[in-house]
Scaffold this active site. Sequence first.
Site, PDB file in Angstrom:
ATOM      1  N   ALA A   1      46.947  82.279 107.257  1.00  0.00           N
ATOM      2  CA  ALA A   1      47.565  83.191 106.302  1.00  0.00           C
ATOM      3  C   ALA A   1      48.656  82.408 105.575  1.00  0.00           C
ATOM      4  O   ALA A   1      49.187  81.426 106.108  1.00  0.00           O
ATOM      5  CB  ALA A   1      48.158  84.375 107.039  1.00  0.00           C
TER       6      ALA A   1
ATOM      7  N   GLY B   1      44.711  82.637 110.420  1.00  0.00           N
ATOM      8  CA  GLY B   1      43.876  83.593 109.694  1.00  0.00           C
ATOM      9  C   GLY B   1      42.569  82.986 109.208  1.00  0.00           C
ATOM     10  O   GLY B   1      41.583  83.702 109.013  1.00  0.00           O
TER      11      GLY B   1
ATOM     12  N   GLU C   1      40.318  83.200 112.071  1.00  0.00           N
ATOM     13  CA  GLU C   1      40.007  84.639 112.244  1.00  0.00           C
ATOM     14  C   GLU C   1      39.009  85.116 111.187  1.00  0.00           C
ATOM     15  O   GLU C   1      38.113  85.905 111.478  1.00  0.00           O
ATOM     16  CB  GLU C   1      41.306  85.447 112.188  1.00  0.00           C
TER      17      GLU C   1
ATOM     18  N   GLU D   1      49.546  80.107 115.484  1.00  0.00           N
ATOM     19  CA  GLU D   1      50.633  81.025 115.108  1.00  0.00           C
ATOM     20  C   GLU D   1      51.809  80.949 116.077  1.00  0.00           C
ATOM     21  O   GLU D   1      52.949  81.243 115.718  1.00  0.00           O
ATOM     22  CB  GLU D   1      50.117  82.469 115.062  1.00  0.00           C
TER      23      GLU D   1
HETATM   24  N1  CO8 Z   1      50.438  78.809 104.227  1.00  0.00           N
HETATM   25  C1  CO8 Z   1      50.972  78.363 103.084  1.00  0.00           C
HETATM   26  N2  CO8 Z   1      50.837  77.101 102.632  1.00  0.00           N
HETATM   27  C2  CO8 Z   1      50.103  76.255 103.386  1.00  0.00           C
HETATM   28  C3  CO8 Z   1      49.503  76.649 104.601  1.00  0.00           C
HETATM   29  C4  CO8 Z   1      49.687  78.001 105.017  1.00  0.00           C
HETATM   30  N3  CO8 Z   1      49.135  78.485 106.135  1.00  0.00           N
HETATM   31  N4  CO8 Z   1      48.855  75.599 105.133  1.00  0.00           N
HETATM   32  C5  CO8 Z   1      49.041  74.564 104.281  1.00  0.00           C
HETATM   33  N5  CO8 Z   1      49.785  74.964 103.219  1.00  0.00           N
HETATM   34  C6  CO8 Z   1      50.223  74.170 102.084  1.00  0.00           C
HETATM   35  C7  CO8 Z   1      51.352  73.235 102.448  1.00  0.00           C
HETATM   36  O1  CO8 Z   1      52.588  73.932 102.419  1.00  0.00           O
HETATM   37  C8  CO8 Z   1      51.226  72.180 101.390  1.00  0.00           C
HETATM   38  O2  CO8 Z   1      51.789  72.680 100.194  1.00  0.00           O
HETATM   39  P1  CO8 Z   1      52.908  71.782  99.415  1.00  0.00           P
HETATM   40  O3  CO8 Z   1      52.166  70.560  98.992  1.00  0.00           O
HETATM   41  O4  CO8 Z   1      53.298  72.675  98.275  1.00  0.00           O
HETATM   42  O5  CO8 Z   1      53.979  71.495 100.376  1.00  0.00           O
HETATM   43  C9  CO8 Z   1      49.722  72.089 101.158  1.00  0.00           C
HETATM   44  O6  CO8 Z   1      49.175  73.302 101.672  1.00  0.00           O
HETATM   45  C10 CO8 Z   1      49.066  70.939 101.894  1.00  0.00           C
HETATM   46  O7  CO8 Z   1      49.416  71.052 103.263  1.00  0.00           O
HETATM   47  P2  CO8 Z   1      50.042  69.850 104.106  1.00  0.00           P
HETATM   48  O8  CO8 Z   1      50.819  68.933 103.210  1.00  0.00           O
HETATM   49  O9  CO8 Z   1      50.752  70.442 105.281  1.00  0.00           O
HETATM   50  O10 CO8 Z   1      48.679  69.112 104.534  1.00  0.00           O
HETATM   51  P3  CO8 Z   1      48.465  68.215 105.830  1.00  0.00           P
HETATM   52  O11 CO8 Z   1      47.128  67.584 105.640  1.00  0.00           O
HETATM   53  O12 CO8 Z   1      49.633  67.330 106.091  1.00  0.00           O
HETATM   54  O13 CO8 Z   1      48.399  69.249 107.069  1.00  0.00           O
HETATM   55  C11 CO8 Z   1      47.701  71.273 108.172  1.00  0.00           C
HETATM   56  C12 CO8 Z   1      47.354  70.177 107.149  1.00  0.00           C
HETATM   57  C13 CO8 Z   1      47.723  70.678 109.585  1.00  0.00           C
HETATM   58  C14 CO8 Z   1      46.606  72.317 108.081  1.00  0.00           C
HETATM   59  C15 CO8 Z   1      49.081  71.885 107.854  1.00  0.00           C
HETATM   60  O14 CO8 Z   1      49.096  72.247 106.473  1.00  0.00           O
HETATM   61  C16 CO8 Z   1      49.418  73.104 108.641  1.00  0.00           C
HETATM   62  O15 CO8 Z   1      49.807  73.004 109.788  1.00  0.00           O
HETATM   63  N6  CO8 Z   1      49.310  74.320 108.025  1.00  0.00           N
HETATM   64  C17 CO8 Z   1      49.707  75.559 108.639  1.00  0.00           C
HETATM   65  C18 CO8 Z   1      48.721  75.982 109.713  1.00  0.00           C
HETATM   66  C19 CO8 Z   1      49.170  77.265 110.349  1.00  0.00           C
HETATM   67  O16 CO8 Z   1      50.193  77.373 110.973  1.00  0.00           O
HETATM   68  N7  CO8 Z   1      48.363  78.350 110.161  1.00  0.00           N
HETATM   69  C20 CO8 Z   1      48.649  79.647 110.688  1.00  0.00           C
HETATM   70  C21 CO8 Z   1      49.378  80.472 109.660  1.00  0.00           C
HETATM   71  S1  CO8 Z   1      49.898  82.041 110.258  1.00  0.00           S
HETATM   72  C22 CO8 Z   1      48.492  82.961 110.288  1.00  0.00           C
HETATM   73  O17 CO8 Z   1      47.424  82.500 109.917  1.00  0.00           O
HETATM   74  C23 CO8 Z   1      48.595  84.353 110.771  1.00  0.00           C
HETATM   75  C24 CO8 Z   1      47.290  85.105 110.545  1.00  0.00           C
HETATM   76  C25 CO8 Z   1      47.462  86.565 110.806  1.00  0.00           C
HETATM   77  C26 CO8 Z   1      48.030  87.298 109.616  1.00  0.00           C
HETATM   78  C27 CO8 Z   1      48.023  88.742 109.960  1.00  0.00           C
HETATM   79  C28 CO8 Z   1      48.707  89.615 109.000  1.00  0.00           C
HETATM   80  C29 CO8 Z   1      48.687  91.030 109.524  1.00  0.00           C
END
Ligand code: CO8
Length: 258
Positions: free
Chosen positions: A65, A109, A112, A132
């Site tokens: 998400a 997400g 999911e 998460e």
């Molecule tokens: N949300 C927003 N932006 C994101 C997300 C995300 N989940 N994942 C990546 N991005 C963005 C980064 O911020 C970055 O943007 P910017 O260049 O503007 O800084 C761009 O995508 C590229 O990402 P990275 O530079 O981090 O790329 P890497 O190759 O270094 O890393 C990863 C890739 C490992 C995937 C890393 O981006 C990461 O850890 N992302 C987050 C993963 C995460 O924690 N996901 C869980 C999110 S919470 C969730 O999903 C809850 C679901 C339930 C919702 C329910 C609602 C009721």
Amino acid sequence: MAFETINVEIDDSVALITLNRPEALNALNSQLLTELSKALAEADQNDKVRCIVVTGSEKAFAAGADIKEMSEKSFVEMYLSDYFGTETDQITKTRKPIIAAVSGYALGGGCELAMMCDFIIASDTAKFGQPEINLGVIAGIGGTQRLTRAVGKAKSMDMHLTGRFMEAEEAERSGLVSRVVPAKKLKEEALSAAQKIAEKSQVSVIAAKEAVNRSFETTLAEGIQFERRLFNGLFATEDQKEGMAAFLEKREPQFRDR
Ligand code: CO8
């Protein structure tokens, strides 16, 4: 309808929906989930479409998400808006089969969403995770339930509590994905599986999907009864007569969804 965060292509009888927020690794925000649920509802209504494939990019199916969109929300905002609830309910209401074609990250997400689909075909680069816990929350759109049903308690707990990722090979071994293919072949493999499904009788396809899904909601005895009723009911269709006649006559069946 024109969408901004997804692309929809309909070729023959297969709808291919590609998540398209490359700047955020296809992170799911409200707009994307609204568009995706609308596109799925439209595909479900479209008589031409018989199977749906949902995919992302080579680097990410979806990295979760959208953390930027969520981070400042209050409990009351999340609760009263039923954040993501309406859209995800709509996605899981789709009656036609949905294949998730997953390459790269399917996290939070994203994992999911893949699990809301009927089955997952993964590329050898796929990485699944429910990280998460690292953000001070837990999965919120089905992860604790669907991952546990898919891979069992031990691995599900491990992933939800440590936030570790599962590579494609482990995901296949654990029953999370149905097949793993080289990244370059992912789209071809998913579309070919969808095409195969599209050639069946839609009546039996939807019955099969309903019956398998029922196994998650009911007891074994009730589930078997449900299956038996559907099985018997299919003998009221022309497609059952055609399918069995074609087998006996050693020819390909011509299903007409009747
Ligand atoms: N949300 C927003 N932006 C994101 C997300 C995300 N989940 N994942 C990546 N991005 C963005 C980064 O911020 C970055 O943007 P910017 O260049 O503007 O800084 C761009 O995508 C590229 O990402 P990275 O530079 O981090 O790329 P890497 O190759 O270094 O890393 C990863 C890739 C490992 C995937 C890393 O981006 C990461 O850890 N992302 C987050 C993963 C995460 O924690 N996901 C869980 C999110 S919470 C969730 O999903 C809850 C679901 C339930 C919702 C329910 C609602 C009721």
